[in-house]
Structure formats: structure tokens, C-alpha cells
Design a protein around this motif. Structure first.
Motif, short mmCIF file in Angstrom:
data_model
loop_
_atom_site.label_atom_id
_atom_site.label_comp_id
_atom_site.label_asym_id
_atom_site.label_seq_id
_atom_site.Cartn_x
_atom_site.Cartn_y
_atom_site.Cartn_z
N ASP A 42 0.95 -1.07 0.05
CA ASP A 42 0.04 0.04 -0.05
C ASP A 42 0.84 1.19 -0.06
OD1 ASP A 42 -2.14 -1.47 0.09
OD2 ASP A 42 -2.77 -1.26 1.93
N ASP A 43 1.94 1.36 0.85
CA ASP A 43 2.76 2.25 0.84
C ASP A 43 3.48 2.65 -0.51
OD1 ASP A 43 2.03 2.59 3.49
OD2 ASP A 43 4.12 1.70 4.10
N ARG A 44 3.65 1.76 -1.28
CA ARG A 44 4.20 1.81 -2.52
C ARG A 44 3.04 2.39 -3.66
NH1 ARG A 44 7.49 -3.12 -2.00
NH2 ARG A 44 5.48 -4.03 -3.11
N ASN A 45 1.92 2.02 -3.48
CA ASN A 45 0.90 2.43 -4.49
C ASN A 45 0.50 3.65 -4.32
OD1 ASN A 45 1.34 -0.21 -5.78
ND2 ASN A 45 0.09 -1.19 -4.20
N PHE A 46 0.77 4.35 -3.02
CA PHE A 46 0.07 5.66 -2.91
C PHE A 46 1.05 6.81 -2.57
CE2 PHE A 46 -2.95 2.11 -1.63
CZ PHE A 46 -4.18 2.60 -2.47
N THR A 47 0.39 7.90 -2.87
CA THR A 47 1.27 9.02 -2.66
C THR A 47 0.37 9.98 -1.94
OG1 THR A 47 2.45 10.89 -3.66
CG2 THR A 47 0.44 10.08 -4.76
N THR A 48 0.79 10.98 -1.40
CA THR A 48 0.03 12.02 -0.41
C THR A 48 0.27 13.36 -1.27
OG1 THR A 48 0.73 10.83 1.52
CG2 THR A 48 0.04 13.08 1.74
N SER A 49 -0.56 14.08 -1.39
CA SER A 49 -0.64 15.39 -2.04
C SER A 49 -1.09 16.47 -1.07
CB SER A 49 -1.12 15.30 -3.48
OG SER A 49 -2.56 15.13 -3.33
N ALA A 78 -12.02 32.36 -10.46
CA ALA A 78 -12.31 30.97 -10.34
C ALA A 78 -10.90 30.40 -9.67
CB ALA A 78 -12.31 30.47 -11.86
N VAL A 79 -11.25 29.65 -8.77
CA VAL A 79 -9.93 28.69 -8.16
C VAL A 79 -10.20 27.29 -8.70
CG1 VAL A 79 -8.73 28.44 -6.23
CG2 VAL A 79 -9.69 30.35 -6.32
N VAL A 80 -9.20 26.58 -9.16
CA VAL A 80 -9.21 25.24 -9.40
C VAL A 80 -7.96 24.56 -8.58
CG1 VAL A 80 -9.91 25.69 -11.74
CG2 VAL A 80 -7.64 25.39 -11.28
N ASP A 81 -8.29 23.04 -8.50
CA ASP A 81 -7.65 22.32 -7.64
C ASP A 81 -6.23 22.07 -8.50
OD1 ASP A 81 -8.53 20.22 -9.11
OD2 ASP A 81 -9.38 19.21 -7.27
N GLY A 149 6.52 24.81 -3.31
CA GLY A 149 7.23 24.82 -4.75
C GLY A 149 6.52 24.38 -5.75
N ALA A 150 5.55 23.46 -5.08
CA ALA A 150 4.52 22.59 -6.25
C ALA A 150 3.46 23.28 -6.41
CB ALA A 150 4.54 21.10 -5.53
N PRO A 151 2.74 23.13 -7.59
CA PRO A 151 1.41 23.81 -7.79
C PRO A 151 0.53 22.88 -6.98
CG PRO A 151 2.21 22.52 -9.70
CD PRO A 151 3.15 22.20 -8.68
N VAL A 152 -0.40 23.65 -6.40
CA VAL A 152 -1.78 22.93 -5.58
C VAL A 152 -2.91 23.48 -6.18
CG1 VAL A 152 -0.21 22.32 -3.77
CG2 VAL A 152 -1.41 24.39 -3.72
N ALA A 153 -2.94 24.70 -6.80
CA ALA A 153 -4.10 25.32 -7.28
C ALA A 153 -3.94 26.28 -8.14
CB ALA A 153 -4.93 25.93 -6.18
N GLY A 154 -4.87 26.67 -9.11
CA GLY A 154 -4.62 27.92 -9.73
C GLY A 154 -6.00 29.06 -9.74
N ILE A 155 -5.44 30.26 -9.95
CA ILE A 155 -6.56 31.10 -9.58
C ILE A 155 -6.59 32.15 -11.01
CG2 ILE A 155 -7.40 33.45 -8.59
CD1 ILE A 155 -5.72 32.41 -5.83
#
Length: 180
Positions: A42-49, A78-81, A149-155
Motif C-alpha cells: 500500500d505504501d508503494r502504491n499511494f502518494t500523498t498530495s 475562479a479557483v481550481v485544484d 514550490g509545487a502547484p496545488v491550485a490555480g486562480i
């Protein structure tokens, strides 16, 4: 007690004892190593974001809308994920009907490339087919939201008379969240 009664009673007792023993063995026979192996898989098959909450997206949209209202601009925000799904859209009083979809597409474009749409619009001169990517809009007015530093959303903001104003308001929304 006659012989037949003794045989039936003995058989019933043997069956009851056998069933009880079988049940006890079955209940305690859960193999721990198999469970540990499944957990490692399970740990290898999933990631956290990291995702923007609805409250944070609403705060950002409201900050962008307030910035536009201070300059008497009628816009939609508009705000998107991270996946481009709309979290919240606020259409300001008097914003044009085209501004709704434009704001969403600018937000999608900004998060997809993790860059302000002003930067991306400049890339069209070298790569004009970028505009053919579904759901994108390479007009100034979109800003990415980052976490570590990673994108999490856009406005995205649309409706002001210039893209520079739209992007200024989008950046105000992103700044309201702070870069983590």
C-alpha cells in the motif's frame, strides 16, 4: 440410559467439541506476515498530495474579487485544484458572461504549467499549437498557487479591460494564501 441415547449424546458432544475447537483455531489463524506485506505494498502504491481547502479557495477568491472592486473592475474569479477541477467561482456584480469560463480556463492553465499565464502567453510565439490544448486559455490573468514550490491550485480572473489587471487581481488572491 439406553445404548441408542448414549450413542446420540456422545456423537452430539463430539460434534460440539469439534466445532468449538475448529472455530478457535480458525479465529486465531490470521497470518500476521501477510498483513505486513500488504501494508508495505500500500505504501508503494499511494502518494500523498497537498490540496487547497474550500475555505482557503474561497478566501483567495474573495481577496482577488476585493482587489478588483477597489479598482472598480467587474470580474469573475475562479479557483481550481491541482487537477483543474473548480473549487470555487465568484462572479462579481456586473461581470460579463464570457468572464466565467475565461476565469476557469486561465486558472486551469496556470496550475497546469505552474506559471502565471502572462509567462505562458509569451510562449505562444515559439509554440503556437499550445493554444490547441483542451481547457487552456493562454491569456494573461491566471496565477498558480504553490505549496513548497509545487502547484496545488490555480486562480484565474477575467473581465477587467486588460489581462495585466486580471493577473494583478489573481496574484492578490494567491498572495492572500501565502506561499508555504
Amino acid at each position: 440410559m439406553n445404548t441408542r441415547t448414549r450413542v446420540l449424546t456422545g456423537t452430539a458432544l463430539a460434534v460440539a467439541l469439534g466445532a468449538g475447537t475448529f472455530g478457535a483455531v480458525s479465529a486465531s489463524a490470521t497470518p500476521a506476515p501477510v498483513q505486513a506485506a500488504a501494508k508495505k505494498d500500500d505504501d508503494r502504491n499511494f502518494t500523498t498530495s497537498t490540496h487547497l481547502t474550500v475555505d482557503a479557495a474561497t478566501r483567495a477568491a474573495q481577496a482577488a474579487l476585493r482587489a478588483a472592486e477597489k479598482e472598480n473592475q467587474k470580474v469573475t474569479v475562479a479557483v481550481v485544484d491541482r487537477n483543474g477541477n473548480t473549487i470555487v467561482t465568484l462572479r462579481g456584480d456586473g461581470a460579463g458572461p464570457q468572464s466565467y469560463e475565461s476565469a476557469q480556463r486561465k486558472a486551469f492553465t496556470a496550475v497546469s504549467w505552474n506559471a502565471p499565464t502572462s509567462v505562458l502567453a509569451g510562449r505562444l510565439a515559439q509554440t503556437p499549437n499550445l493554444k490547441d490544448i483542451p481547457g487552456t486559455l493562454f491569456l494573461v490573468g491566471g496565477s498558480p498557487v504553490q505549496a513548497n514550490g509545487a502547484p496545488v491550485a490555480g486562480i484565474g480572473v477575467a473581465g477587467a479591460p486588460s489581462g495585466d489587471l486580471d493577473e494583478k487581481f489573481a496574484k492578490a488572491g494567491a498572495d492572500a494564501l501565502g506561499d508555504k
